[in-house]
Write a protein that holds these residues in place. Structure first.
Motif, short mmCIF file in Angstrom:
data_model
loop_
_atom_site.label_atom_id
_atom_site.label_comp_id
_atom_site.label_asym_id
_atom_site.label_seq_id
_atom_site.Cartn_x
_atom_site.Cartn_y
_atom_site.Cartn_z
N ASN A 79 0.82 -1.20 0.00
CA ASN A 79 0.00 0.00 0.00
C ASN A 79 0.86 1.27 0.00
OD1 ASN A 79 -2.33 -1.53 0.06
ND2 ASN A 79 -2.49 -1.51 2.29
N GLN A 80 2.06 1.17 0.60
CA GLN A 80 2.98 2.30 0.65
C GLN A 80 4.39 1.79 0.42
OE1 GLN A 80 2.43 4.90 4.12
NE2 GLN A 80 0.47 3.93 4.50
N THR A 81 5.30 2.71 0.15
CA THR A 81 6.68 2.31 -0.10
C THR A 81 7.39 1.96 1.21
OG1 THR A 81 7.42 4.61 0.04
CG2 THR A 81 6.89 3.75 -2.16
N ILE A 82 8.45 1.17 1.07
CA ILE A 82 9.30 0.80 2.20
C ILE A 82 10.36 1.88 2.39
CG2 ILE A 82 10.94 -0.91 3.06
CD1 ILE A 82 8.15 -1.95 2.93
N ARG A 83 10.60 2.23 3.63
CA ARG A 83 11.63 3.24 3.89
C ARG A 83 13.03 2.62 3.87
NH1 ARG A 83 12.48 6.44 9.48
NH2 ARG A 83 14.29 7.68 8.89
N CYS A 84 13.23 1.52 4.59
CA CYS A 84 14.58 0.97 4.72
C CYS A 84 14.55 -0.53 4.96
CB CYS A 84 15.31 1.68 5.87
SG CYS A 84 16.98 1.08 6.19
N ILE A 85 15.53 -1.23 4.39
CA ILE A 85 15.80 -2.62 4.74
C ILE A 85 17.14 -2.63 5.46
CG2 ILE A 85 16.20 -4.96 3.92
CD1 ILE A 85 14.51 -4.36 1.48
N VAL A 86 17.17 -3.27 6.63
CA VAL A 86 18.37 -3.29 7.47
C VAL A 86 18.89 -4.70 7.59
CG1 VAL A 86 19.34 -2.72 9.72
CG2 VAL A 86 17.45 -1.36 8.82
N LYS A 87 20.20 -4.86 7.40
CA LYS A 87 20.84 -6.16 7.66
C LYS A 87 21.64 -6.06 8.95
CE LYS A 87 23.03 -10.12 7.38
NZ LYS A 87 24.11 -10.37 6.45
N LEU A 88 21.28 -6.88 9.93
CA LEU A 88 22.05 -6.98 11.15
C LEU A 88 23.10 -8.07 10.94
CD1 LEU A 88 19.19 -6.94 13.85
CD2 LEU A 88 20.23 -5.02 12.63
N GLY A 89 24.34 -7.68 10.77
CA GLY A 89 25.39 -8.65 10.51
C GLY A 89 25.57 -9.59 11.69
N GLY A 90 25.75 -10.87 11.38
CA GLY A 90 25.91 -11.87 12.43
C GLY A 90 27.08 -11.57 13.36
N ALA A 91 28.18 -11.07 12.79
CA ALA A 91 29.36 -10.76 13.60
C ALA A 91 29.14 -9.56 14.50
CB ALA A 91 30.56 -10.51 12.69
N ALA A 92 28.13 -8.74 14.19
CA ALA A 92 27.86 -7.53 15.00
C ALA A 92 26.93 -7.81 16.17
CB ALA A 92 27.27 -6.44 14.11
N ILE A 93 26.08 -8.83 16.04
CA ILE A 93 25.09 -9.07 17.08
C ILE A 93 25.35 -10.36 17.86
CG2 ILE A 93 23.24 -7.73 16.02
CD1 ILE A 93 22.17 -10.36 14.85
N THR A 94 26.38 -11.12 17.45
CA THR A 94 26.77 -12.30 18.21
C THR A 94 28.27 -12.24 18.47
OG1 THR A 94 27.37 -13.78 16.35
CG2 THR A 94 25.02 -13.64 16.94
N CYS A 95 28.70 -13.07 19.42
CA CYS A 95 30.15 -13.22 19.67
C CYS A 95 30.61 -14.34 18.76
CB CYS A 95 30.40 -13.55 21.13
SG CYS A 95 29.74 -12.31 22.27
N LYS A 96 31.17 -13.99 17.60
CA LYS A 96 31.34 -14.96 16.53
C LYS A 96 32.30 -16.09 16.87
CE LYS A 96 30.91 -15.04 11.55
NZ LYS A 96 30.78 -14.26 10.33
N ASN A 97 33.18 -15.88 17.84
CA ASN A 97 34.12 -16.94 18.21
C ASN A 97 33.64 -17.78 19.40
OD1 ASN A 97 36.04 -16.24 16.20
ND2 ASN A 97 36.81 -14.59 17.49
N GLU A 98 32.42 -17.50 19.87
CA GLU A 98 31.83 -18.29 20.95
C GLU A 98 30.51 -18.87 20.46
OE1 GLU A 98 31.93 -16.76 25.01
OE2 GLU A 98 33.05 -15.03 24.27
N LEU A 99 30.41 -20.18 20.45
CA LEU A 99 29.25 -20.85 19.88
C LEU A 99 27.95 -20.38 20.52
CD1 LEU A 99 28.18 -23.04 17.96
CD2 LEU A 99 28.48 -24.69 19.82
N GLU A 100 27.04 -19.89 19.67
CA GLU A 100 25.69 -19.51 20.05
C GLU A 100 25.66 -18.55 21.25
OE1 GLU A 100 23.40 -23.12 20.37
OE2 GLU A 100 23.26 -23.31 18.20
N LYS A 101 26.47 -17.52 21.15
CA LYS A 101 26.48 -16.48 22.20
C LYS A 101 26.13 -15.14 21.57
CE LYS A 101 29.34 -14.33 25.80
NZ LYS A 101 28.28 -14.43 26.83
N ILE A 102 25.11 -14.49 22.09
CA ILE A 102 24.66 -13.20 21.59
C ILE A 102 25.49 -12.09 22.22
CG2 ILE A 102 22.72 -11.57 21.56
CD1 ILE A 102 20.84 -13.99 21.47
N ASN A 103 25.82 -11.08 21.41
CA ASN A 103 26.45 -9.87 21.93
C ASN A 103 25.33 -8.98 22.46
OD1 ASN A 103 27.63 -7.30 22.27
ND2 ASN A 103 29.17 -7.71 20.69
N GLU A 104 24.98 -9.18 23.73
CA GLU A 104 23.80 -8.54 24.32
C GLU A 104 23.90 -7.01 24.27
OE1 GLU A 104 21.18 -10.07 25.18
OE2 GLU A 104 21.73 -12.15 25.59
#
Length: 329
Positions: free
Chosen positions: A7-32
């Protein structure tokens, strides 16, 4: 491929990079800390105004280590004070330390569902990435963002030789038009030729951009932007602006080629089954070719907030640190 009617245009699509929101060297740990800051910045960027600055918590489930839920129905007695109008965003996130381990150990990205290890890995990968998706949806909901998790496998996405073959975007469109923020993610999907593969969040964003045509796209990463070589190299130079021509080829505009090493080196982590920065730049270039500006910027910084708010669309300050990828008209 089904037509997408909004019905209306989209303003923005955002990609949350996995390395930015998790601790990539620790299995299944979120960067809270990062996830909390990113969620707050998204709320600030989406919020078009309200009757009150009071936060509407939408995560009413218990959390580990928290004795009580964040909201109760009694908080909504005077609903006018909670009326908030959000602009139309779509969020896609990577897997980081979720999913990549399971996929790489079992070979899900290579296909072969007839092999017991691959089939088990497919299940294990999806358990991992959907777990992260739920936690991100909850983090956004705690900021009052009406987010809805939409895993690609469950929403009709599939591939053929790793290229998107089908994607039912009608559900995404309906969610947006209903005032929700869809949250998609990189996922294990069925592939017509390989049996199965990994569909990366970067490929999902490009497909969404083609059909939803947002005003701009933001990639949030764990580094300031795109460099001419691995950012761990002390001689690495941040590429401030990249131009994409009609053929999809890209070239560095800022800094000028004369002032830097013309050879751009890109690396991929050994466990990354989605192509890492190589895929990110390639997909970003294809989005820019559509005439949509793409910003690659470090998450949870003042630079990312400016990009998310759309403040860079007409003028990029000299002190802004990140990479903009644009179509060279």
């Amino acid at each position: 491929m089904e037509e997408t009617n909004l019905n209306q245009t989209i303003r923005c699509i955002v990609k949350l990079g996995g390395a930015a929101i998790t601790c990539k060297n620790e299995l299944e740990k979120i960067n809270e800390e990062n996830l909390e800051t990113v969620s707050s910045q998204l709320r600030q960027s989406m919020n078009l105004g309200s009757c009150s600055n009071k936060l509407i918590g939408m995560d009413w489930s218990k959390r580990d280590g928290v004795s009580d839920i964040s909201s109760s129905l009694a908080d909504f007695d005077d609903q006018c004070q909670f009326t908030v109008d959000f602009s139309r965003f779509v969020v896609v996130h990577g897997a980081g330390s979720f999913g990549h381990f399971q996929a790489s150990k079992s070979g899900v990205h290579k296909g072969g569902l007839n092999q017991p290890l691959v089939k088990a890995g497919f299940v294990a990968t999806r358990i991992s990435v959907t777990t992260l998706n739920l936690e991100i949806v909850r983090a956004l909901a705690r900021e009052g963002i009406p987010s809805i998790g939409m895993p690609p496998y469950s929403c009709g996405w599939s591939t053929s030789e790793r290229n998107v073959a089908s994607a039912d975007l009608s559900g995404v469109a309906k969610a947006i038009d209903s005032g929700f923020i869809p949250v998609l993610h990189g996922d294990a999907v069925l592939d017509d030729s390989l049996g199965c593969t990994i569909l990366s969040g970067d490929v999902i964003i490009r497909h969404l951009a083609e059909h939803l045509r947002p005003e701009y796209v933001v990639f949030l990463t764990d580094v300031l932007g795109v460099y001419d070589r691995p950012p761990t190299d002390p001689n690495a130079v941040l590429l401030r602006e990249i131009a994409v021509d009609e053929d999809g080829k890209w070239s560095v505009v800022k800094p000028t080629p004369q002032s830097m090493n013309k050879q751009v080196e890109i690396t991929v982590a050994a466990h990354d089954t989605t192509g890492g920065m190589v895929t990110k730049i390639s997909e970003a270039a294809l989005i820019a070719k559509l005439g949509i500006d793409v910003y690659i910027v470090k998450a949870a910084t003042s630079h990312s907030l400016k990009a998310l708010k759309g403040e860079l669309r007409h003028n990029i300050p000299d002190d802004w640190l990140g990479t903009v990828i644009r179509f060279s008209r």
